[in-house]
Enzyme design. Structure first.
Site, PDB file in Angstrom:
ATOM      1  N   GLY A 212       0.846  -1.282   0.112  1.00  0.00           N
ATOM      2  CA  GLY A 212      -0.026   0.048  -0.137  1.00  0.00           C
ATOM      3  C   GLY A 212       0.920   1.322  -0.050  1.00  0.00           C
ATOM      4  N   THR A 213       2.188   1.027  -0.232  1.00  0.00           N
ATOM      5  CA  THR A 213       2.816   2.473   0.087  1.00  0.00           C
ATOM      6  C   THR A 213       3.039   2.900  -1.460  1.00  0.00           C
ATOM      7  OG1 THR A 213       4.870   1.006  -0.235  1.00  0.00           O
ATOM      8  CG2 THR A 213       4.374   1.716   1.709  1.00  0.00           C
ATOM      9  N   GLY A 214       2.501   2.377  -2.813  1.00  0.00           N
ATOM     10  CA  GLY A 214       2.485   2.899  -3.834  1.00  0.00           C
ATOM     11  C   GLY A 214       3.395   2.432  -4.683  1.00  0.00           C
ATOM     12  N   THR A 216       2.946  -0.107  -6.844  1.00  0.00           N
ATOM     13  CA  THR A 216       2.371  -0.289  -8.256  1.00  0.00           C
ATOM     14  C   THR A 216       2.306   1.004  -8.897  1.00  0.00           C
ATOM     15  OG1 THR A 216       1.453  -2.344  -7.495  1.00  0.00           O
ATOM     16  CG2 THR A 216       0.624  -1.672  -9.465  1.00  0.00           C
ATOM     17  N   HIS A 431      13.675  -1.444  23.249  1.00  0.00           N
ATOM     18  CA  HIS A 431      14.424  -2.405  22.454  1.00  0.00           C
ATOM     19  C   HIS A 431      15.089  -1.629  21.434  1.00  0.00           C
ATOM     20  CE1 HIS A 431      14.853  -6.324  20.379  1.00  0.00           C
ATOM     21  NE2 HIS A 431      14.946  -5.490  19.491  1.00  0.00           N
ATOM     22  N   GLU A 432      14.560  -1.136  20.603  1.00  0.00           N
ATOM     23  CA  GLU A 432      15.287  -0.049  19.516  1.00  0.00           C
ATOM     24  C   GLU A 432      16.203   0.916  19.978  1.00  0.00           C
ATOM     25  OE1 GLU A 432      15.117  -1.291  16.763  1.00  0.00           O
ATOM     26  OE2 GLU A 432      13.448  -2.524  17.030  1.00  0.00           O
ATOM     27  N   HIS A 435      19.406  -0.908  20.692  1.00  0.00           N
ATOM     28  CA  HIS A 435      20.352  -1.172  19.693  1.00  0.00           C
ATOM     29  C   HIS A 435      20.944   0.216  19.436  1.00  0.00           C
ATOM     30  CE1 HIS A 435      19.063  -4.953  18.412  1.00  0.00           C
ATOM     31  NE2 HIS A 435      17.768  -4.823  18.047  1.00  0.00           N
TER      32      HIS A 435
HETATM   33  P1  ADP Z   1       1.278  -1.189  -3.357  1.00  0.00           P
HETATM   34  O1  ADP Z   1       1.715  -1.606  -5.009  1.00  0.00           O
HETATM   35  O2  ADP Z   1       2.835  -0.621  -2.717  1.00  0.00           O
HETATM   36  O3  ADP Z   1       0.712  -2.168  -2.567  1.00  0.00           O
HETATM   37  P2  ADP Z   1      -0.498   0.515  -4.631  1.00  0.00           P
HETATM   38  O4  ADP Z   1       0.380   1.275  -5.515  1.00  0.00           O
HETATM   39  O5  ADP Z   1      -1.290  -0.671  -4.999  1.00  0.00           O
HETATM   40  O6  ADP Z   1       0.550  -0.015  -3.453  1.00  0.00           O
HETATM   41  O7  ADP Z   1      -1.275   1.639  -3.930  1.00  0.00           O
HETATM   42  C1  ADP Z   1      -2.738   1.378  -3.884  1.00  0.00           C
HETATM   43  C2  ADP Z   1      -3.531   2.843  -3.708  1.00  0.00           C
HETATM   44  O8  ADP Z   1      -3.023   3.537  -2.676  1.00  0.00           O
HETATM   45  C3  ADP Z   1      -2.896   3.484  -5.074  1.00  0.00           C
HETATM   46  O9  ADP Z   1      -3.894   3.252  -6.137  1.00  0.00           O
HETATM   47  C4  ADP Z   1      -3.181   4.893  -4.601  1.00  0.00           C
HETATM   48  O10 ADP Z   1      -4.615   5.312  -4.785  1.00  0.00           O
HETATM   49  C5  ADP Z   1      -2.635   4.973  -3.052  1.00  0.00           C
HETATM   50  N1  ADP Z   1      -1.434   5.284  -2.696  1.00  0.00           N
HETATM   51  C6  ADP Z   1      -0.552   4.579  -2.440  1.00  0.00           C
HETATM   52  N2  ADP Z   1       0.657   5.235  -2.266  1.00  0.00           N
HETATM   53  C7  ADP Z   1       0.511   6.198  -2.610  1.00  0.00           C
HETATM   54  C8  ADP Z   1       1.389   7.617  -2.723  1.00  0.00           C
HETATM   55  N3  ADP Z   1       2.650   7.492  -2.372  1.00  0.00           N
HETATM   56  N4  ADP Z   1       0.612   8.604  -3.197  1.00  0.00           N
HETATM   57  C9  ADP Z   1      -0.612   8.758  -3.659  1.00  0.00           C
HETATM   58  N5  ADP Z   1      -1.407   7.543  -3.510  1.00  0.00           N
HETATM   59  C10 ADP Z   1      -1.059   6.441  -3.059  1.00  0.00           C
HETATM   60 ZN    ZN Z   2      16.015  -5.843  17.626  1.00  0.00          ZN
HETATM   61 MG    MG Z   3       1.088  -3.335  -5.495  1.00  0.00          MG
END
Ligand code: ADP
Ligand code: ZN
Ligand code: MG
Length: 621
Positions: A212-214, A216, A431-432, A435
């Site tokens: 979900g970090t973007g 794709t 913990h961190e 380290h």
């Molecule tokens: P991943 O592939 O890392 O699991 P995705 O690219 O599928 O994540 O992200 C899913 C949705 O979340 C995207 O379609 C977008 O709407 C939103 N999203 C995730 N990251 C971002 C970002 N950095 N900026 C804007 N929207 C984002």
């Molecule tokens: Zn550790």
């Molecule tokens: Mg993805």
């Protein structure tokens, strides 16, 4: 269903039945089942004549007369009855081949137990099924329907987009990753010019980061920015039931892409097909291996100067087969991390572009209230807020809607991932900090770069990042010891502050033990002197022993283990006493971690230099 297709089904079922029956009658029938260690001790005592290795079984013939006392009388009687034929399960044992060579056993590997049987049990139904499918598809197309993809050349799952409609402006909060990808864009826009100027493109880049970090989105944006077609396929789709389909699909994907000229091939969820080979020998294993091998072959075989770039994405880089990460393959990694507060605000901005928001909505505030949220969560928050506002017939989305949306998304997240209690969070913070402080005060340890207690979602509840000051090829004994001490710093802090230890240090312990083990057995850094003691420093691929390997007797093995234990114990004591002396700093670091969740290098140094004035613990949600 008409009569014709019913006969078809019956025929197929019959063949499947035959297949099932014949595959259960494999090479292991008519043999005496042995346990692996029985087999090995027989091998060691010279009792084995001949061995046949298949991916799942080991079978062969015992030498007669049988050596005395290795197996029970009962087993040896059985063996005699079956002319010494035995079988045992396959175990991934790199020492096996060398041992067989040493014992002069004749051995051979077979990929399938019996080609004729394999033909009946697998190929025949497959051919029939193919036949059936093409029959079906002919029927549908004669009805005016589209022809479903024919297997092996199935384009159905390879998606091609000529215009992805996504640009860098749509991806926020990942500036470092964008910067690293900029080079690809320059290249794709004009590959000839790029190579003429002496640029050399890496073939594959791997986007690494939590879900979900973007990743794709970012891959699409690269295609959008460079204005090239985007071929994408997901690793999980490669894992098909029938061996060979995935590999064919990979070939197909690369063929299509090569015909296109400049383009991006994107392999999402690379971990699904790129898992370390030979691990988890469950179903679909052989298929995945073939697909992975095909991918490696394709990656090696094409010319990157033609303008094809392969992007991969994974949230589990640690399970990837090392072969995928070698030079010329996915040798460059772009980290797409969870956004910090500034990044979260930027992401929120991109998502509220098409939403009417009220004047009271302060995106900075919302970003501050959503630590640990990834882009997908934030998109979810905006969406949820808009829905709530619509439900209440409002003209614009208000702050109250956002507040409620955050609560909803948070509970959703908590349901998905185990909720981390405040107590656990406190333990992780100490913990961190442990380290980090041990690293800071250990001579020869790499400087602390970042400390975080935002759960990574891939197992770790927090992490401490160190940054080497220069590339290192040689490490001194002192530096290695420091590394072990730093690894143990987390557990030492737990012991010191809470008086008890948790399971959270497991990975640290594995790494520390591994390091200590290498110091003793490989680098000759112990009281046993400058000698290497690895029984088989086997190479990853062939499992062959390297030169200089030698056998180790039981006493030596014990002495080696003692040395490893001592190395670790001493480092743990050092870490403990170091932290005892810096208790005040430990408290200060842990407390600011609890407040801020992430400390970068400068913030960390500020705390070290000036631990007072006393910090107050803010309440976080
Ligand atoms: P991943 O592939 O890392 O699991 P995705 O690219 O599928 O994540 O992200 C899913 C949705 O979340 C995207 O379609 C977008 O709407 C939103 N999203 C995730 N990251 C971002 C970002 N950095 N900026 C804007 N929207 C984002
Ligand atoms: Zn550790
Ligand atoms: Mg993805």
């Amino acid at each position: 269903m008409d009569a014709k297709s019913r006969t078809f089904l019956v025929v197929i079922l019959l063949f499947l039945l035959i297949g099932l029956l014949s595959s259960s009658r494999s090479a292991t029938t008519g043999t005496v089942p042995l346990s692996y260690d029985q087999f090995k001790s027989l091998l060691r005592t010279g009792g084995i004549e001949e061995v046949i290795l298949t991916p799942k079984t080991i079978s062969g013939v015992i030498r007669s007369p049988l050596p005395q006392g290795v197996v029970s009388v009962h087993v040896s009687q059985q063996l005699e009855r079956l002319n010494g034929r035995f079988s045992t399960g396959f175990v991934d044992d790199p020492g096996l081949i060398p041992l067989m060579e040493e014992q002069g056993v004749s051995f051979q590997g077979r990929s399938v137990d019996n080609t004729a049987l394999a033909f009946i049990s697998w190929i025949a139904p497959l051919v029939l099924l193919l036949f059936f499918f093409s029959f079906l598809s002919r029927r549908t197309s004669s009805n005016g329907g589209g022809v479903p993809g024919v297997m092996g050349k199935s384009r159905a799952r390879i998606s091609v987009q000529t215009d992805v409609g996504v640009s860098f402006a749509d991806v926020a909060g990942v500036d470092e990753a964008k910067e690293e990808l900029q080079e690809i864009i320059t290249f794709l826009r004009d590959p000839d010019r790029f190579t003429r100027l002496g640029g050399k493109m890496p073939k594959g880049m791997l986007l690494v980061g939590p879900p979900g970090t973007g990743k794709t989105l970012l891959a699409k944006a690269v295609a959008g920015e460079a204005n090239v077609p985007f071929f994408s396929i997901s690793g999980s789709e490669f894992v098909e039931v029938y061996v060979g389909v995935g590999a064919a699909r990979v070939r197909d994907l690369f063929d299509q892409a090569k015909k296109t000229g400049s383009c991006i091939i994107f392999i999402d969820e690379l971990d699904a097909l790129g898992k370390v080979r030979g691990i988890g020998q469950s179903g679909g294993h052989e298929e995945r291996e073939q697909t992975l091998n095909q991918l490696l072959v394709e990656m090696d075989g094409f010319d990157s100067s033609k303008g094809v770039v392969i992007l991969g994405a994974t949230n589990r880089p640690e399970v990837l087969d090392p072969a995928l990460l070698r030079p010329g393959r996915f040798d460059r990694h772009v980290v797409v991390d969870r956004p910090d507060i500034v990044g979260r605000e930027a992401i929120l901005k991109t998502h509220v572009r098409n939403v009417q928001i009220g004047p009271d909505v302060d995106l900075h505030l919302i970003a501050a209230r959503t630590p640990g949220f990834v882009g997908a969560d934030l998109a979810n928050v905006v969406n949820e807020a808009a829905l709530l506002a619509a439900r209440h017939d409002k003209d614009a989305v208000t702050l109250a809607d956002f507040e409620e949306a955050i609560d909803r998304v948070t509970t959703g997240l908590q349901k998905k991932s185990r909720r981390i209690s405040d107590k656990e969070k406190r333990i992780v913070a100490y913990h961190e900090s442990g380290h980090a402080l041990v690293a800071h005060f250990s001579e020869g340890a790499e400087p602390v770069h970042k400390i975080s207690i935002i759960p990574t979602g891939i197992g770790a509840l927090g992490y401490t990042q160190q940054m080497p000051e220069e590339d290192r090829y040689l490490l001194t004994e002192k530096e290695l010891k420091s590394r072990i001490r730093v690894l143990l710093g987390g557990r030492a802090a737990e012991r010191l502050v809470f008086g008890e230890i948790t399971t959270g240090a497991q990975n640290d312990l594995i790494r520390a033990t591994d390091l200590a083990d290498r110091m003793v057995r490989e680098y000759g850094m112990s009281r046993l002197g400058p000698v290497t003691f690895r029984e088989h420093l086997s190479s990853n691929f062939l499992g062959l022993p390297r030169e200089g390997a030698r056998a180790i007797g039981p006493e030596t093995a014990q002495a080696l283990d003692r040395e490893v234990d001592r190395l670790i114990e001493d480092r743990f004591k050092e870490a403990l006493s170091l932290l005892q002396g810096k208790r005040e700093l430990l408290e200060a670091t842990a407390l600011s971690l609890l407040n801020r969740e992430v400390l970068d290098r400068s913030e960390f140094l500020r705390i070290i230099e000036n631990p007072s004035p006393p910090l107050v613990l803010l309440k976080w949600t």
